[in-house]
Write a protein that holds these residues in place. Structure first.
Motif, PDB file in Angstrom:
ATOM      1  N   LEU A  25     -19.085   4.944 -62.161  1.00 42.64           N
ATOM      2  CA  LEU A  25     -19.105   6.155 -61.345  1.00 42.64           C
ATOM      3  C   LEU A  25     -20.432   6.911 -61.462  1.00 42.64           C
ATOM      4  O   LEU A  25     -20.515   8.075 -61.122  1.00 42.64           O
ATOM      5  CB  LEU A  25     -17.938   7.071 -61.721  1.00 42.64           C
ATOM      6  CG  LEU A  25     -16.558   6.537 -61.340  1.00 42.64           C
ATOM      7  CD1 LEU A  25     -15.464   7.408 -61.928  1.00 42.64           C
ATOM      8  CD2 LEU A  25     -16.412   6.430 -59.833  1.00 42.64           C
ATOM      9  N   ALA A  30     -23.566   4.108 -57.503  1.00 36.09           N
ATOM     10  CA  ALA A  30     -23.054   4.338 -56.147  1.00 36.09           C
ATOM     11  C   ALA A  30     -24.165   4.154 -55.113  1.00 36.09           C
ATOM     12  O   ALA A  30     -23.975   3.502 -54.083  1.00 36.09           O
ATOM     13  CB  ALA A  30     -22.451   5.739 -56.045  1.00 36.09           C
ATOM     14  N   LEU A  95     -20.089   7.768 -49.749  1.00 39.80           N
ATOM     15  CA  LEU A  95     -19.701   7.443 -51.124  1.00 39.80           C
ATOM     16  C   LEU A  95     -18.306   7.980 -51.459  1.00 39.80           C
ATOM     17  O   LEU A  95     -18.134   8.838 -52.332  1.00 39.80           O
ATOM     18  CB  LEU A  95     -20.732   8.012 -52.106  1.00 39.80           C
ATOM     19  CG  LEU A  95     -22.150   7.466 -51.946  1.00 39.80           C
ATOM     20  CD1 LEU A  95     -23.138   8.275 -52.770  1.00 39.80           C
ATOM     21  CD2 LEU A  95     -22.194   5.998 -52.314  1.00 39.80           C
ATOM     22  N   THR A  97     -15.989   6.776 -53.189  1.00 39.43           N
ATOM     23  CA  THR A  97     -15.584   6.571 -54.577  1.00 39.43           C
ATOM     24  C   THR A  97     -15.939   7.788 -55.416  1.00 39.43           C
ATOM     25  O   THR A  97     -15.177   8.190 -56.293  1.00 39.43           O
ATOM     26  CB  THR A  97     -16.259   5.314 -55.161  1.00 39.43           C
ATOM     27  OG1 THR A  97     -15.882   4.191 -54.365  1.00 39.43           O
ATOM     28  CG2 THR A  97     -15.836   5.073 -56.591  1.00 39.43           C
ATOM     29  N   LEU A  98     -17.087   8.391 -55.147  1.00 37.66           N
ATOM     30  CA  LEU A  98     -17.490   9.596 -55.879  1.00 37.66           C
ATOM     31  C   LEU A  98     -16.863  10.858 -55.311  1.00 37.66           C
ATOM     32  O   LEU A  98     -16.473  11.758 -56.053  1.00 37.66           O
ATOM     33  CB  LEU A  98     -19.015   9.762 -55.855  1.00 37.66           C
ATOM     34  CG  LEU A  98     -19.830   8.842 -56.742  1.00 37.66           C
ATOM     35  CD1 LEU A  98     -21.312   9.167 -56.611  1.00 37.66           C
ATOM     36  CD2 LEU A  98     -19.404   8.945 -58.193  1.00 37.66           C
ATOM     37  N   GLY A 100     -14.376  11.066 -52.633  1.00 36.89           N
ATOM     38  CA  GLY A 100     -13.046  10.958 -52.056  1.00 36.89           C
ATOM     39  C   GLY A 100     -13.083  10.847 -50.551  1.00 36.89           C
ATOM     40  O   GLY A 100     -14.092  11.162 -49.911  1.00 36.89           O
ATOM     41  N   PRO A 106     -11.325  12.495 -54.884  1.00 35.25           N
ATOM     42  CA  PRO A 106     -11.475  11.084 -55.229  1.00 35.25           C
ATOM     43  C   PRO A 106     -10.461  10.691 -56.313  1.00 35.25           C
ATOM     44  O   PRO A 106      -9.941  11.543 -57.039  1.00 35.25           O
ATOM     45  CB  PRO A 106     -12.904  10.986 -55.755  1.00 35.25           C
ATOM     46  CG  PRO A 106     -13.269  12.371 -56.159  1.00 35.25           C
ATOM     47  CD  PRO A 106     -12.468  13.298 -55.299  1.00 35.25           C
ATOM     48  N   ALA A 107     -10.210   9.397 -56.428  1.00 34.86           N
ATOM     49  CA  ALA A 107      -9.225   8.896 -57.388  1.00 34.86           C
ATOM     50  C   ALA A 107      -9.561   9.271 -58.827  1.00 34.86           C
ATOM     51  O   ALA A 107      -8.664   9.508 -59.641  1.00 34.86           O
ATOM     52  CB  ALA A 107      -9.098   7.375 -57.247  1.00 34.86           C
ATOM     53  N   TRP A 108     -10.863   9.368 -59.166  1.00 36.00           N
ATOM     54  CA  TRP A 108     -11.241   9.645 -60.544  1.00 36.00           C
ATOM     55  C   TRP A 108     -10.820  11.027 -61.020  1.00 36.00           C
ATOM     56  O   TRP A 108     -10.721  11.272 -62.224  1.00 36.00           O
ATOM     57  CB  TRP A 108     -12.739   9.444 -60.772  1.00 36.00           C
ATOM     58  CG  TRP A 108     -13.642  10.339 -59.972  1.00 36.00           C
ATOM     59  CD1 TRP A 108     -14.284  10.018 -58.813  1.00 36.00           C
ATOM     60  CD2 TRP A 108     -14.011  11.685 -60.275  1.00 36.00           C
ATOM     61  NE1 TRP A 108     -15.024  11.078 -58.367  1.00 36.00           N
ATOM     62  CE2 TRP A 108     -14.876  12.116 -59.251  1.00 36.00           C
ATOM     63  CE3 TRP A 108     -13.705  12.562 -61.305  1.00 36.00           C
ATOM     64  CZ2 TRP A 108     -15.432  13.398 -59.231  1.00 36.00           C
ATOM     65  CZ3 TRP A 108     -14.253  13.842 -61.287  1.00 36.00           C
ATOM     66  CH2 TRP A 108     -15.108  14.241 -60.254  1.00 36.00           C
TER      67      TRP A 108
END
Length: 126
Positions: A25, A30, A95, A97-98, A100, A106-108
Protein backbone atom coordinates in the motif's frame (compact mmCIF):
# COMPACT_ATOMS: atom_id res chain seq x y z
CA UNK A 1 25.74 21.05 -19.93
CA UNK A 2 23.27 18.65 -18.29
CA UNK A 3 21.13 19.96 -15.50
CA UNK A 4 21.00 17.95 -12.29
CA UNK A 5 17.78 17.93 -10.32
CA UNK A 6 17.84 16.54 -6.81
CA UNK A 7 14.49 15.28 -5.63
CA UNK A 8 13.73 14.25 -2.09
CA UNK A 9 11.53 11.20 -1.88
CA UNK A 10 10.07 9.57 1.16
CA UNK A 11 11.99 6.45 2.01
CA UNK A 12 9.62 3.51 2.54
CA UNK A 13 9.97 1.12 5.40
CA UNK A 14 11.13 -2.24 4.08
CA UNK A 15 8.44 -4.91 3.87
CA UNK A 16 10.80 -7.86 4.27
CA UNK A 17 14.11 -8.76 5.87
CA UNK A 18 16.08 -7.96 2.71
CA UNK A 19 14.78 -4.39 2.66
CA UNK A 20 14.11 -4.58 -1.09
CA UNK A 21 10.33 -4.77 -1.29
CA UNK A 22 7.96 -1.85 -0.81
CA UNK A 23 4.81 -2.38 1.24
CA UNK A 24 1.87 -3.14 -1.07
CA UNK A 25 0.00 0.00 0.00
CA UNK A 26 2.99 2.33 -0.44
CA UNK A 27 2.30 5.27 -2.80
CA UNK A 28 5.34 4.36 -4.92
CA UNK A 29 4.01 0.81 -5.36
CA UNK A 30 0.61 2.16 -6.40
CA UNK A 31 2.22 4.66 -8.80
CA UNK A 32 4.44 2.00 -10.38
CA UNK A 33 1.39 -0.17 -10.99
CA UNK A 34 -0.34 2.47 -13.12
CA UNK A 35 -0.20 2.22 -16.91
CA UNK A 36 2.43 4.59 -18.37
CA UNK A 37 -0.21 6.70 -20.10
CA UNK A 38 -2.01 7.26 -16.79
CA UNK A 39 1.25 8.22 -15.06
CA UNK A 40 2.00 10.60 -17.94
CA UNK A 41 -1.44 12.23 -17.74
CA UNK A 42 -1.27 12.65 -13.96
CA UNK A 43 2.32 13.90 -14.12
CA UNK A 44 1.45 16.45 -16.80
CA UNK A 45 -1.46 17.75 -14.73
CA UNK A 46 0.78 18.00 -11.67
CA UNK A 47 3.49 19.90 -13.57
CA UNK A 48 0.83 22.28 -14.92
CA UNK A 49 -0.51 22.80 -11.37
CA UNK A 50 2.94 23.69 -10.05
CA UNK A 51 3.60 25.96 -13.04
CA UNK A 52 0.32 27.86 -12.55
CA UNK A 53 1.16 28.27 -8.86
CA UNK A 54 4.62 29.55 -9.87
CA UNK A 55 2.98 32.04 -12.25
CA UNK A 56 0.63 33.22 -9.49
CA UNK A 57 3.63 34.20 -7.39
CA UNK A 58 1.85 33.06 -4.24
CA UNK A 59 5.08 31.75 -2.70
CA UNK A 60 7.28 34.66 -3.72
CA UNK A 61 8.03 38.16 -2.51
CA UNK A 62 6.39 40.82 -4.66
CA UNK A 63 9.66 41.78 -6.38
CA UNK A 64 10.31 38.14 -7.36
CA UNK A 65 6.93 37.44 -8.98
CA UNK A 66 6.73 36.66 -12.70
CA UNK A 67 3.26 38.18 -13.07
CA UNK A 68 2.85 41.62 -11.59
CA UNK A 69 -0.75 42.28 -12.62
CA UNK A 70 -3.18 41.24 -9.87
CA UNK A 71 -5.77 40.11 -12.42
CA UNK A 72 -3.29 37.83 -14.17
CA UNK A 73 -2.08 36.48 -10.84
CA UNK A 74 -5.66 35.83 -9.75
CA UNK A 75 -6.36 33.95 -12.98
CA UNK A 76 -3.26 31.79 -12.43
CA UNK A 77 -4.41 31.05 -8.87
CA UNK A 78 -7.83 29.99 -10.18
CA UNK A 79 -6.18 27.70 -12.76
CA UNK A 80 -3.99 26.17 -10.04
CA UNK A 81 -7.01 25.59 -7.79
CA UNK A 82 -8.91 23.88 -10.64
CA UNK A 83 -5.88 21.71 -11.38
CA UNK A 84 -5.51 20.79 -7.69
CA UNK A 85 -9.12 19.59 -7.62
CA UNK A 86 -8.60 17.72 -10.89
CA UNK A 87 -5.38 16.00 -9.78
CA UNK A 88 -6.98 14.95 -6.50
CA UNK A 89 -9.99 13.45 -8.27
CA UNK A 90 -7.87 11.83 -11.01
CA UNK A 91 -5.36 10.27 -8.59
CA UNK A 92 -8.14 8.96 -6.34
CA UNK A 93 -9.95 7.45 -9.34
CA UNK A 94 -6.76 5.89 -10.74
CA UNK A 95 -5.75 4.31 -7.40
CA UNK A 96 -8.85 2.76 -5.81
CA UNK A 97 -6.67 0.43 -3.70
CA UNK A 98 -5.38 3.47 -1.81
CA UNK A 99 -8.45 5.73 -2.00
CA UNK A 100 -11.37 3.31 -2.41
CA UNK A 101 -14.09 3.24 -5.03
CA UNK A 102 -15.98 6.47 -5.56
CA UNK A 103 -17.96 7.31 -2.44
CA UNK A 104 -16.51 4.46 -0.34
CA UNK A 105 -13.57 3.91 1.96
CA UNK A 106 -10.80 1.66 0.67
CA UNK A 107 -10.64 -1.91 2.01
CA UNK A 108 -7.52 -1.16 4.09
CA UNK A 109 -9.48 1.21 6.39
CA UNK A 110 -11.14 -1.76 8.08
CA UNK A 111 -7.74 -3.33 8.81
CA UNK A 112 -6.42 -0.01 10.12
CA UNK A 113 -9.39 0.48 12.43
CA UNK A 114 -9.02 -3.10 13.70
CA UNK A 115 -5.32 -2.52 14.45
CA UNK A 116 -4.06 -4.90 11.75
CA UNK A 117 -2.48 -2.07 9.78
CA UNK A 118 -0.43 0.91 10.88
CA UNK A 119 0.45 4.26 9.36
CA UNK A 120 4.08 5.37 9.79
CA UNK A 121 5.18 8.90 10.67
CA UNK A 122 5.81 9.33 6.94
CA UNK A 123 2.20 8.36 6.18
CA UNK A 124 3.03 4.92 4.76
CA UNK A 125 0.65 2.05 5.42
CA UNK A 126 1.99 -1.31 6.56
Amino acid sequence: MPSAIALQIRQPRAAGPTGLALPPLHPATAWAGLPPETRDALGTTLVDLVFQDFLSGAAYAEEDRVLTDDGERSTAIERAERLLNRIYDDVAAALPTLFGPAGENPAWVEDYRAGRLTISNEGVLS
